[in-house]
Design an enzyme around this catalytic site. Structure first.
Site, PDB file in Angstrom:
ATOM      1  N   LEU A  79      25.859  42.044  41.919  1.00  0.00           N
ATOM      2  CA  LEU A  79      25.279  43.261  42.487  1.00  0.00           C
ATOM      3  C   LEU A  79      25.841  44.463  41.754  1.00  0.00           C
ATOM      4  CD1 LEU A  79      25.641  42.259  46.249  1.00  0.00           C
ATOM      5  CD2 LEU A  79      23.635  41.984  44.776  1.00  0.00           C
ATOM      6  N   VAL A  96      29.894  43.085  41.717  1.00  0.00           N
ATOM      7  CA  VAL A  96      30.416  43.038  40.355  1.00  0.00           C
ATOM      8  C   VAL A  96      31.872  43.488  40.302  1.00  0.00           C
ATOM      9  CG1 VAL A  96      29.714  45.371  39.671  1.00  0.00           C
ATOM     10  CG2 VAL A  96      29.797  43.546  37.946  1.00  0.00           C
ATOM     11  N   LYS A 129      37.801  49.260  44.670  1.00  0.00           N
ATOM     12  CA  LYS A 129      37.031  50.367  45.236  1.00  0.00           C
ATOM     13  C   LYS A 129      37.776  51.692  45.153  1.00  0.00           C
ATOM     14  CE  LYS A 129      34.727  47.354  48.606  1.00  0.00           C
ATOM     15  NZ  LYS A 129      34.442  47.136  50.049  1.00  0.00           N
TER      16      LYS A 129
END
Length: 511
Positions: free
Chosen positions: A126, A263, A399
């Protein structure tokens, strides 16, 4: 990218973390203290009575028939949404769960069958988002996580090694959004000589709506403004994959399973043990969940709702109701295994009905609505669904720059596109790192570290304020560094800090 190891790529079970038993995660959970109370906040009055949108209007905006059908269905469900009530929430049934520790007993691997099984697999990454959370304006997959090594490099290297070691053809498919599609298609040109078949497709685009009226933001017959549109979540993968023709293409080529993951999750590698279990048990949808820790705040938890597995996104729950879920420890990794034929049938029968989540971005001081579907919510649509409780090794998302620091340190070693915990580190846990807002963008982060510190013996690092790190620094135990407002702290080259607290005046205290 270059890997120095020459050993066969690992697809068997990785070294397990000490996460405790699956049963222990549910101790002392009181689900029924607030019976029959709604979890979701109510709609604004105007939105509750929003007028329908004509299909012709959406077609005039350039939407494809299947896109507008999905959009209309979500909008209708948003207006007439079903509430979730606490008295229907239960702990997932043991028959719906499987512990990764037990897979080798439940579904033993026949190594002579490994190549045949891998040839049934397609890997999908993704790749719809930009690195906005870290100040990057490019596709997140192109961010470097090591000198000259990107997330996409890691994915290609891993699959290429699997293909070489097992003499198989596992393709890599990348789902892009309109934000990342053109850039990614240019980037993958560099992999032409690699032993990996790479395909891309673009997911849907949905128009934003005004929160108070649910009227469309974009207008027909006007130039397309990307700020008025959005990619409708990872759950759009199934319909977009079907629209691209890839599902039929892969089924015709003998492929049976897709492995979906973000990903930026460095732990989402091919696992032959999981694939074998999916195959032997004829599972249609397998969702990997892991032990939730304190830093897991934005994402989904697994529960049973009306006797079905259900993924609940915490961002959708009323703030005052979040306490109900503080003890729910099954955390969504977004590593998903799906039977291709099953998802194809659900789409053709129009029975793929994913729940949605709502975001309220601001544009020109006006609140908008974005309805998105997480792929993991598909777990309630399939007949033979299962949640697989996996170690944290399989959930290594990047993140934030705090997570990036850990990934770039000597805590991990890179091997054929895999991230492995350094064998010299005692225990299986990674350190807890919290970098302040001064480190929030990659550019600021890189300015503040002359080189990445040695974190091999670090347990906890907190940095706040205007702090700069020199080179060859070693951090051990618990280290807290705080620069007071208007002050700057420079950590000198070659310093070893072990269980220390550094204040804004550079006083060093034992922790």
């Amino acid at each position: 990218m270059t890997d120095t190891a020459t050993s066969k790529a690992t697809v068997e079970r990785p070294k397990l973390q000490s996460t405790g038993s699956l049963h222990s995660l549910f101790k002392n959970v009181d689900l029924f203290s607030e019976n029959d109370e709604e979890l979701y906040p109510p709609l604004q009055h105007g939105a509750r009575f929003a007028a329908p949108i004509e299909d012709s209007t959406l077609l005039a905006l350039g939407m494809k028939p299947d896109e507008l059908k999905a959009f209309q269905k979500q909008r209708h469900a948003y207006i007439n949404k079903d509430q979730i009530y606490t008295d229907e929430i239960k702990i997932p049934n043991k028959t719906e769960m499987v512990d990764y520790h037990q897979l080798h007993l439940v579904s033993p691997i026949d190594q002579s069958n490994a190549s045949r099984l891998l040839n049934k697999l397609v890997v999908i990454k993704l790749n719809g988002g930009l690195g906005n959370s870290m100040g990057c304006k490019t596709a997140k997959s192109t961010m470097e996580i090591a000198p000259g090594v990107t997330f996409l490099d890691m994915a290609v290297a891993h699959i290429e090694q699997i293909n070489q070691d097992y003499n198989v053809d596992v393709p890599l498919v990348i789902m892009n959004s309109y934000k990342t599609h053109n850039e990614t298609n240019k980037v993958i040109e560099k992999y032409k000589t690699h032993k990996v078949s790479i395909k891309t497709f673009q997911q849907s685009m949905f128009p934003k709506m005004y929160k108070d009226t649910l009227n469309l933001v974009p207008k027909p017959n006007t130039p397309m403004n990307p700020k008025e549109w959005y990619p409708p979540g990872s759950g759009d993968i199934f319909r977009s994959l079907q629209r691209s023709g890839l599902i039929d293409e892969f089924l015709a080529a003998g492929k049976e399973y897709i492995f979906i993951s973000n990903v930026e999750n460095l732990g989402s590698i091919i696992d032959l043990q999981v694939l074998n279990h999916i195959h032997l048990q004829k599972i249609e949808f397998g969702l990997e969940v892991t032990n939730r820790i304190n830093t897991d705040s934005t994402g989904g938890i697994l529960m049973s709702y009306k006797d079905k597995l259900h993924l609940l996104e915490l961002s959708q729950v009323k703030p005052e109701k979040l306490k109900i879920f503080k003890d729910f420890k099954l955390w969504n990794t977004n590593n998903i295994w799906v039977n291709l034929k099953s998802v194809s049938n659900l789409i053709k029968e129009d029975k793929l009905d994913l729940d949605w989540i709502v975001n309220y971005p601001l544009e020109n001081h006006k609140a908008m609505v974005q309805l998105e579907t997480p792929a993991g919510m598909g777990i309630q649509n399939f007949k033979n669904s299962v949640a697989i409780f996996v170690p944290r090794d399989r959930y290594r998302p990047i993140k934030s720059t705090s997570q990036l620091l850990v990934a770039q340190s000597n805590i991990f070693q890179f091997d054929h596109g895999q991230v492995k915990l350094n064998s010299k580190r005692e225990g299986q846990d990674v350190p807890l790192v919290k970098l302040g807002e001064e480190f929030s963008t990659v550019s600021d982060y890189e300015k503040r570290f002359k080189s990445i510190p040695d974190l091999l013996e670090l347990d906890h690092l907190t940095v706040s304020g205007d702090v700069y790190f020199g080179s060859r620094i070693t951090l051990k135990g618990t280290v807290i560094i705080v620069a007071n407002h208007g002050e700057r702290v420079d950590i000198p080259d070659g310093v070893v800090l072990e269980n220390k607290v550094l204040s804004g005046t550079l006083r060093i205290l034992d922790h």
